[in-house]
Design an enzyme around this catalytic site. Structure first.
Site, PDB file in Angstrom:
ATOM      1  N   LYS A 183       0.851  -1.210   0.000  1.00 27.87           N
ATOM      2  CA  LYS A 183       0.000   0.000   0.000  1.00 27.87           C
ATOM      3  C   LYS A 183       0.873   1.240   0.000  1.00 27.87           C
ATOM      4  O   LYS A 183       1.891   1.301   0.689  1.00 27.87           O
ATOM      5  CB  LYS A 183      -0.948  -0.019   1.201  1.00 27.87           C
ATOM      6  CG  LYS A 183      -2.026  -1.107   1.070  1.00 27.87           C
ATOM      7  CD  LYS A 183      -3.030  -1.023   2.178  1.00 27.87           C
ATOM      8  CE  LYS A 183      -3.958  -2.232   2.177  1.00 27.87           C
ATOM      9  NZ  LYS A 183      -5.142  -2.095   1.349  1.00 27.87           N
ATOM     10  N   GLU A 217     -12.970  -2.772   9.115  1.00 29.20           N
ATOM     11  CA  GLU A 217     -13.685  -3.044   7.863  1.00 29.20           C
ATOM     12  C   GLU A 217     -15.184  -2.994   8.116  1.00 29.20           C
ATOM     13  O   GLU A 217     -15.643  -3.327   9.211  1.00 29.20           O
ATOM     14  CB  GLU A 217     -13.312  -4.432   7.334  1.00 29.20           C
ATOM     15  CG  GLU A 217     -11.855  -4.548   6.953  1.00 29.20           C
ATOM     16  CD  GLU A 217     -11.545  -5.927   6.411  1.00 29.20           C
ATOM     17  OE1 GLU A 217     -11.658  -6.116   5.193  1.00 29.20           O
ATOM     18  OE2 GLU A 217     -11.205  -6.812   7.207  1.00 29.20           O
ATOM     19  N   HIS A 241      -0.852  -8.525   8.679  1.00 24.99           N
ATOM     20  CA  HIS A 241      -0.953  -7.104   8.328  1.00 24.99           C
ATOM     21  C   HIS A 241      -0.627  -6.176   9.507  1.00 24.99           C
ATOM     22  O   HIS A 241       0.178  -5.255   9.376  1.00 24.99           O
ATOM     23  CB  HIS A 241      -2.359  -6.771   7.822  1.00 24.99           C
ATOM     24  CG  HIS A 241      -2.813  -7.634   6.670  1.00 24.99           C
ATOM     25  ND1 HIS A 241      -1.964  -8.080   5.694  1.00 24.99           N
ATOM     26  CD2 HIS A 241      -4.036  -8.124   6.341  1.00 24.99           C
ATOM     27  CE1 HIS A 241      -2.641  -8.810   4.815  1.00 24.99           C
ATOM     28  NE2 HIS A 241      -3.898  -8.848   5.187  1.00 24.99           N
TER      29      HIS A 241
END
Ligand code: BG6
Length: 487
Positions: A183, A217, A241
């Protein structure tokens, strides 16, 4: 700002699981967009491999539909899409048997191009496929192997996998993807820390009160409940992550921006994490249903499931830099909003010279937003403008990348675009080394074991909320609070 695009060498990319979800949603659109950007050259070849019996034209039709759906608005230029589809081929191979391997070897025979095997398949196939790649004569000295999480489900299985791959490929040939490392903002974090002299002197527990890492999320796990229920947030998100993000914040400056220098530093962080005993610093939750939308237990198709869809942890790093400044990590499904952010919360000013009537303000916070609206903000206190005397207020120094850099869709590549190009360039900087994966499991395993044997179930939380009450308490009891989940 126009980004410079350096074309990569032509390549042969073999995608196992070529008809699968990841290939259709992420890999093909990523490769297509890199071709549009001028980085992947039409002379390259993408050989999809799958269980389905299809010919190359059938596969191209499937790929075209995927591009239409996932390549992004306005990206589907018919001529260029046709050039991309021409690069595609399809071979039907039995991953666990012998069928199809000879045709795959034939297809690749004679090509001088660099060869990549991308295993976009369920993890139990990593070993069998890698072995057949080696045995079938498909492996060249420059072959690269790409695998993606879950890399094991505990330390022991990760070690077994690492050892198995090590008998077939050298570590320099293995690319373990954690797509969070691809990212844009995550890499910017390294630029921010190591290309600016400003932060290093205050990047430690003397000046930093604590760090918060949030990956929230909105989606639930419906549609992949069976997979998710076997893993939960600890295995699915925390082990990889969130710990990778923690490493990038906490690591010492490497001597060079070079794969092993960086990975050595990340490994040291993982090895400095204080082991957690019991669940005193861990909160687990499961989302409830809302307005006809299923709750976790229905989505997981297991009414007795004890798997967590939310987890928050207070982690501590036992080294000179961070002793005393905890890292609070949280991740969950069906939360108020989709938001991933790292917030470095600095200590309060040691003494306020302003009377209380000027208004109270909070500490400086450096917030690194991964998504949505990638960017970096620094919360500062200033004087409220106007003639009303000295009144303090908080303002963000805001650098939203899309606004500041004028980034459009193509110059801000998706994580997979960058990672696949890095494999082709042979740059392992953004990939995990085997020992990092093992060190992460070594820390997570006892937490999972404690969770699996705990008498308490995960705490229920409302869908589209901030998560379970106890997660708020995890911070409150230390006199701190989570940053709001806002888009
Ligand atoms: C994946 C997890 O690795 O990351 C998913 O398996 C999760 O459960 C996804 O939804 C989140 O990725 P992103 O890039 O959408 O934040």
């Amino acid at each position: 700002m126009v980004s410079r695009v350096i074309p990569v060498e032509p390549f042969d990319l073999v995608v196992f699981g070529g008809t699968g979800d990841l290939a259709r949603r992420k890999l093909l659109p990523a490769l297509y967009r890199r071709m549009l950007a001028g980085q992947a050259q039409p002379g390259s070849r993408i050989v999809a491999v799958g269980r389905r019996v299809l010919d190359a034209d059938g596969y191209r039709r499937m790929a075209e539909a995927s591009l239409k759906e996932h390549a992004g608005p306005g990206a589907l230029d018919p001529d260029r899409a046709a050039a991309f589809l021409d690069m595609l081929d399809y071979v039907h191979v039995d991953a666990e048997g012998e069928g199809g391997w000879a045709s795959l070897a034939d297809r690749l025979e004679g090509s001088e191009r660099m060869r990549i095997f991308y295993l976009s398949v369920v993890p139990h196939l990593f070993g069998p496929i890698s072995e057949r790649v080696a045995r079938s004569g498909c492996r060249t000295p420059d072959t690269r192997l790409v695998v993606e999480k879950p890399l094991g489900r505990d330390l022991q299985s990760a070690q077994v996998l690492n050892r198995r791959l090590a008998t077939l490929f050298e570590e320099r040939q293995i690319y373990r993807i954690d797509h969070y490392l691809g990212k844009e903002t995550v890499q910017n974090l390294m630029a921010l820390r190591f290309a600016n002299a400003l932060f290093e002197p205050i990047w430690n527990a003397r000046h930093v009160d604590h760090v918060q890492i949030t990956v929230a999320e909105r989606v639930g796990v419906g549609g992949r409940g069976a997979y998710y229920d076997e893993n939960g947030a600890l295995r699915d998100m925390m082990q990889n992550h969130l710990l990778q993000l923690l490493c990038l914040i906490a690591m010492e400056p490497p001597a060079h921006f070079e794969p092993d220098a960086l990975r050595d530093e990340k490994l040291k962080v993982l090895r400095s994490l204080k082991p957690l005993e019991g669940l005193g610093d861990v909160v687990r939750g499961q989302y409830l249903g809302i307005n006809g939308e299923a709750g976790y237990l229905e989505d997981a198709e297991n009414p007795r499931s004890r798997t967590e869809s939310f987890v928050a942890i207070k982690a501590e790093i036992a080294n000179w830099r961070w002793n005393g400044a905890p890292f609070y990590l949280r991740t969950g499904k069906r939360l108020r909003t989709r938001m991933s952010e790292i917030a470095v919360v600095f200590k309060d000013a040691p003494h306020s010279i302003f009377p209380e009537s000027t208004g109270s303000t909070g500490p400086n916070v450096l917030a690194i937003r991964l998504q949505p609206d990638e960017g970096i903000t620094l919360r500062l206190t200033i004087k409220e403008p106007g003639p009303g005397g000295m009144r303090l207020c908080e303002v963000p120094l805001d650098m939203t990348f899309a606004e500041t850099l004028g980034a459009d869709g193509l110059s801000m590549p998706d994580a997979y675009e960058r990672l696949v190009m890095d494999v082709i360039r042979g740059d392992q900087t953004l990939f995990m080394r085997g020992d990092e994966v093992e060190a992460a499991w070594r820390w997570i395993d006892p937490i999972i074991a404690a969770a699996e044997t705990a008498p308490e179930r995960p705490q229920p939380y409302d869908s589209y909320s901030s998560g379970p009450e106890d997660a708020l308490m995890l911070m409150h009891r230390d006199g701190r609070r989570w940053r709001a989940l806002t888009a």
